[in-house]
Design an enzyme around this catalytic site. Structure first.
Site: not given
Length: 217
Positions: A147-148
């Site tokens: 994810c980010g």
């Protein structure tokens, strides 16, 4: 069940062997430990993504990879990357996956989110189950979940996986918080992991990774 140490990772690289003038590493293979001669330094910098860590054999976690990380990712021979967000990843990652024939799976956090909703908050039970079904199927390996920042969303999925594997909640929480930095973990994430119904994930033992089958024995 306590969290395994880094020494327990099956895909680790062992200590250097300097018994002669050459430099070797002892690299674990399916047939055992194989001595590999290192003849020269890599031409490109090998930089792992933010919060990168092996989870189990051929299963990895991280934040969103950037171009500086791509030489490192190539060494993993990834077959699948799972992206935990509503929005698309950077164009460079899309191009990297396309060029190297890596299956990029989009696991929307909230597929019904509107324009005013924060795409970085929370995971739905449905999306978690979809990701876990990918993880428990060995034909998708080697596999990276990201994810980010590689913290809360990735931590949620890995935490639910650890529940399936039979880890106790204290060990699951410790692993989650290891990646959250100085800001600490989110209590809602830990509550979600604790309440997750592991029976909702269907495991086909003929197609499950060996490490998962071992944990279920």
């Amino acid at each position: 069940m306590d969290s395994p140490t880094l020494e327990d990772r099956e895909n680790s690289i062992e200590d250097c062997d300097d018994d002669d003038d050459n430099i070797y590493i002892n690299e674990e293979t399916e047939e055992g430990h194989e001595k590999v001669l290192v003849t020269h330094a890599p031409q490109e910098r090998i930089v792992p993504p933010l919060n990168f860590c092996p989870v189990e054999r051929y299963l990895y976690r991280s934040g969103q990879p950037s171009p500086v990380n791509f030489p490192f990712l190539l060494n993993l021979n990834l077959k699948t990357i799972v992206w935990l967000a509503n929005e698309e990843p950077q164009d460079s990652l899309l191009e990297f996956c396309d060029t190297h024939k890596i299956n990029l799976q989009f696991a929307a956090i909230n597929p019904d989110a509107g324009e005013d909703d924060n795409p970085w908050d929370g995971l739905t039970e449905h999306s978690i189950i979809n990701v876990l079904q990918t993880i428990v199927t060995k034909e998708n390996y080697p596999l990276l979940v990201c994810c980010g920042m590689g913290r809360h969303r990735t931590g949620t999925v890995i935490g639910c996986l650890r529940r399936i594997m039979g880890w106790n909640l204290a060990s699951v929480s410790e692993e989650y918080r290891r990646f959250t930095g100085s800001r600490g973990g989110r209590i809602l994430v830990e509550l979600l992991i604790e309440a997750f119904d592991t029976a909702l994930v269907e495991i086909d033992k003929k197609n499950a990774p060996d490490w998962l089958l071992t944990s279920l024995e």
